[in-house]
Design a protein around this motif. Structure first.
Motif, PDB file in Angstrom:
ATOM      1  N   LEU A 177      14.615  21.770  -4.926  1.00 34.20           N
ATOM      2  CA  LEU A 177      14.266  20.424  -4.389  1.00 34.20           C
ATOM      3  C   LEU A 177      12.979  20.378  -3.713  1.00 34.20           C
ATOM      4  O   LEU A 177      12.824  21.187  -2.968  1.00 34.20           O
ATOM      5  N   LEU A 178      12.200  19.129  -3.971  1.00 32.38           N
ATOM      6  CA  LEU A 178      11.076  18.967  -3.207  1.00 32.38           C
ATOM      7  C   LEU A 178      11.144  17.523  -2.481  1.00 32.38           C
ATOM      8  O   LEU A 178      11.448  16.343  -3.034  1.00 32.38           O
ATOM      9  N   LEU A 179      11.138  17.682  -1.231  1.00 28.88           N
ATOM     10  CA  LEU A 179      11.236  16.423  -0.401  1.00 28.88           C
ATOM     11  C   LEU A 179       9.769  16.017   0.167  1.00 28.88           C
ATOM     12  O   LEU A 179       9.105  17.057   0.638  1.00 28.88           O
ATOM     13  N   VAL A 180       9.273  14.758  -0.217  1.00 30.79           N
ATOM     14  CA  VAL A 180       7.942  14.317  -0.080  1.00 30.79           C
ATOM     15  C   VAL A 180       8.060  13.303   0.773  1.00 30.79           C
ATOM     16  O   VAL A 180       8.481  12.305   0.678  1.00 30.79           O
ATOM     17  N   GLU A 181       7.226  13.587   1.983  1.00 31.75           N
ATOM     18  CA  GLU A 181       6.878  12.316   2.992  1.00 31.75           C
ATOM     19  C   GLU A 181       5.527  11.919   2.711  1.00 31.75           C
ATOM     20  O   GLU A 181       4.540  12.729   2.678  1.00 31.75           O
ATOM     21  N   VAL A 182       5.352  10.742   2.246  1.00 36.78           N
ATOM     22  CA  VAL A 182       4.042  10.099   1.901  1.00 36.78           C
ATOM     23  C   VAL A 182       3.389   9.625   3.152  1.00 36.78           C
ATOM     24  O   VAL A 182       3.796   8.432   3.660  1.00 36.78           O
ATOM     25  N   LYS A 183       2.075   9.710   3.400  1.00 39.51           N
ATOM     26  CA  LYS A 183       1.445   8.980   4.407  1.00 39.51           C
ATOM     27  C   LYS A 183       0.084   8.463   3.742  1.00 39.51           C
ATOM     28  O   LYS A 183      -0.181   9.303   2.490  1.00 39.51           O
TER      29      LYS A 183
ATOM     30  N   TRP B 290      15.131   6.188  -0.459  1.00 40.70           N
ATOM     31  CA  TRP B 290      16.768   6.252  -0.327  1.00 40.70           C
ATOM     32  C   TRP B 290      16.615   6.102   1.189  1.00 40.70           C
ATOM     33  O   TRP B 290      16.204   6.839   1.992  1.00 40.70           O
ATOM     34  N   ARG B 291      17.638   5.113   1.651  1.00 38.33           N
ATOM     35  CA  ARG B 291      17.905   4.902   3.102  1.00 38.33           C
ATOM     36  C   ARG B 291      19.383   5.290   3.314  1.00 38.33           C
ATOM     37  O   ARG B 291      20.316   4.886   2.574  1.00 38.33           O
ATOM     38  N   CYS B 292      19.509   5.517   4.635  1.00 36.70           N
ATOM     39  CA  CYS B 292      20.649   5.672   5.262  1.00 36.70           C
ATOM     40  C   CYS B 292      20.569   5.254   6.543  1.00 36.70           C
ATOM     41  O   CYS B 292      19.320   4.884   7.229  1.00 36.70           O
ATOM     42  N   ARG B 293      21.526   5.259   7.575  1.00 35.16           N
ATOM     43  CA  ARG B 293      21.424   4.820   9.050  1.00 35.16           C
ATOM     44  C   ARG B 293      20.247   5.650   9.709  1.00 35.16           C
ATOM     45  O   ARG B 293      19.778   5.234  10.915  1.00 35.16           O
ATOM     46  N   TRP B 294      19.880   6.794   9.266  1.00 35.12           N
ATOM     47  CA  TRP B 294      19.065   7.720  10.053  1.00 35.12           C
ATOM     48  C   TRP B 294      17.663   7.421   9.598  1.00 35.12           C
ATOM     49  O   TRP B 294      16.767   7.883  10.341  1.00 35.12           O
ATOM     50  N   GLY B 295      17.235   6.752   8.372  1.00 34.18           N
ATOM     51  CA  GLY B 295      15.972   6.683   7.966  1.00 34.18           C
ATOM     52  C   GLY B 295      15.948   6.599   6.471  1.00 34.18           C
ATOM     53  O   GLY B 295      16.659   6.191   5.875  1.00 34.18           O
ATOM     54  N   GLU B 296      14.636   6.999   5.816  1.00 32.56           N
ATOM     55  CA  GLU B 296      14.537   6.990   4.681  1.00 32.56           C
ATOM     56  C   GLU B 296      13.494   8.052   4.049  1.00 32.56           C
ATOM     57  O   GLU B 296      12.962   8.807   4.747  1.00 32.56           O
ATOM     58  N   LEU B 297      14.239   8.446   2.716  1.00 28.96           N
ATOM     59  CA  LEU B 297      13.530   9.511   2.101  1.00 28.96           C
ATOM     60  C   LEU B 297      12.549   9.023   0.976  1.00 28.96           C
ATOM     61  O   LEU B 297      12.920   8.166   0.365  1.00 28.96           O
ATOM     62  N   ASP B 298      11.055   9.343   1.416  1.00 31.89           N
ATOM     63  CA  ASP B 298      10.287   8.559   0.385  1.00 31.89           C
ATOM     64  C   ASP B 298      10.242   8.887  -0.793  1.00 31.89           C
ATOM     65  O   ASP B 298      10.629   8.282  -1.868  1.00 31.89           O
ATOM     66  N   LEU B 299      10.262  10.404  -1.221  1.00 32.80           N
ATOM     67  CA  LEU B 299      10.558  11.046  -2.476  1.00 32.80           C
ATOM     68  C   LEU B 299      11.356  12.111  -2.536  1.00 32.80           C
ATOM     69  O   LEU B 299      10.935  13.324  -1.514  1.00 32.80           O
TER      70      LEU B 299
ATOM     71  N   ARG C 291       1.097  -1.274   0.038  1.00 33.64           N
ATOM     72  CA  ARG C 291      -0.096  -0.010   0.013  1.00 33.64           C
ATOM     73  C   ARG C 291       0.850   1.258  -0.162  1.00 33.64           C
ATOM     74  O   ARG C 291       0.572   2.230  -0.612  1.00 33.64           O
ATOM     75  N   GLY C 292       1.829   1.193   0.882  1.00 32.17           N
ATOM     76  CA  GLY C 292       2.670   2.581   0.789  1.00 32.17           C
ATOM     77  C   GLY C 292       3.663   2.704  -0.473  1.00 32.17           C
ATOM     78  O   GLY C 292       3.605   3.799  -0.958  1.00 32.17           O
ATOM     79  N   ASN C 293       3.925   1.514  -1.034  1.00 31.94           N
ATOM     80  CA  ASN C 293       4.522   1.668  -2.639  1.00 31.94           C
ATOM     81  C   ASN C 293       3.587   2.262  -3.584  1.00 31.94           C
ATOM     82  O   ASN C 293       3.870   2.940  -4.365  1.00 31.94           O
ATOM     83  N   TRP C 294       2.167   1.791  -3.413  1.00 33.64           N
ATOM     84  CA  TRP C 294       1.278   2.306  -4.542  1.00 33.64           C
ATOM     85  C   TRP C 294       1.035   3.839  -4.140  1.00 33.64           C
ATOM     86  O   TRP C 294       0.871   4.620  -5.084  1.00 33.64           O
ATOM     87  N   ALA C 295       0.965   4.244  -2.888  1.00 35.96           N
ATOM     88  CA  ALA C 295       0.608   5.487  -2.301  1.00 35.96           C
ATOM     89  C   ALA C 295       1.898   6.418  -3.070  1.00 35.96           C
ATOM     90  O   ALA C 295       1.575   7.462  -3.344  1.00 35.96           O
ATOM     91  N   GLU C 296       3.170   6.046  -2.794  1.00 30.05           N
ATOM     92  CA  GLU C 296       4.355   6.981  -3.253  1.00 30.05           C
ATOM     93  C   GLU C 296       4.270   6.973  -5.025  1.00 30.05           C
ATOM     94  O   GLU C 296       4.583   7.775  -5.587  1.00 30.05           O
ATOM     95  N   GLN C 297       3.917   5.816  -5.597  1.00 27.14           N
ATOM     96  CA  GLN C 297       3.754   5.984  -6.839  1.00 27.14           C
ATOM     97  C   GLN C 297       2.658   6.798  -7.511  1.00 27.14           C
ATOM     98  O   GLN C 297       2.986   7.576  -8.299  1.00 27.14           O
TER      99      GLN C 297
END
Length: 121
Positions: A50-56, A33-42, A9-15
């Motif tokens: 730049l546009l950083l998007v957190e998808v819920k 994109w992942r690193c030790r701190w977490g993930e960037l959705d988009l 469902r999360g993948n569908w929402a991000e798409q």
């Protein structure tokens, strides 16, 4: 490895969010994109921006308002550290202005539009 229903469902929402943003002329720089701190959705790019998007995503509106309440202060701090980590790997984007938005994406049966909430930028 099989993915869970919530991951699917999360993948569908991000798409869904990504398709809308690409239609508006944004180009993908990073997805999940992942690193030790977490993930960037988009993370997307337009010239000098730049546009950083957190998808819920939720199947229905609940007490957390389609997921907006889950964007807590600790989550924002992790996101900031994760973005800093990404920027250290991609210093050519340091000159770009950054905007953070929440994309509240209802699951298909909800029949609601995607809601965009500008957090900063």
């Amino acid at each position: 490895m099989a993915i869970s229903t919530s991951q699917r469902r999360g993948n569908w929402a991000e798409q869904r969010a990504l398709r809308l943003l690409q239609t508006a002329g944004w180009q993908v720089l990073a997805q999940q994109w992942r690193c030790r701190w977490g993930e960037l959705d988009l993370l997307l790019h337009k010239p000098q921006r730049l546009l950083l998007v957190e998808v819920k995503s939720r199947g229905r509106r609940g007490v957390d308002g389609w997921g907006v309440a889950s964007f807590t202060a600790p989550k924002r701090r992790r996101l900031n550290r994760t973005y800093s980590c990404w920027l250290a790997v991609h210093p050519q984007y340091q000159h770009c202005s950054l905007e953070l938005v929440l994309a509240l994406v209802p699951q298909p049966l909800a029949r609601e539009p995607v809601r965009w909430i500008r957090c900063w930028g």
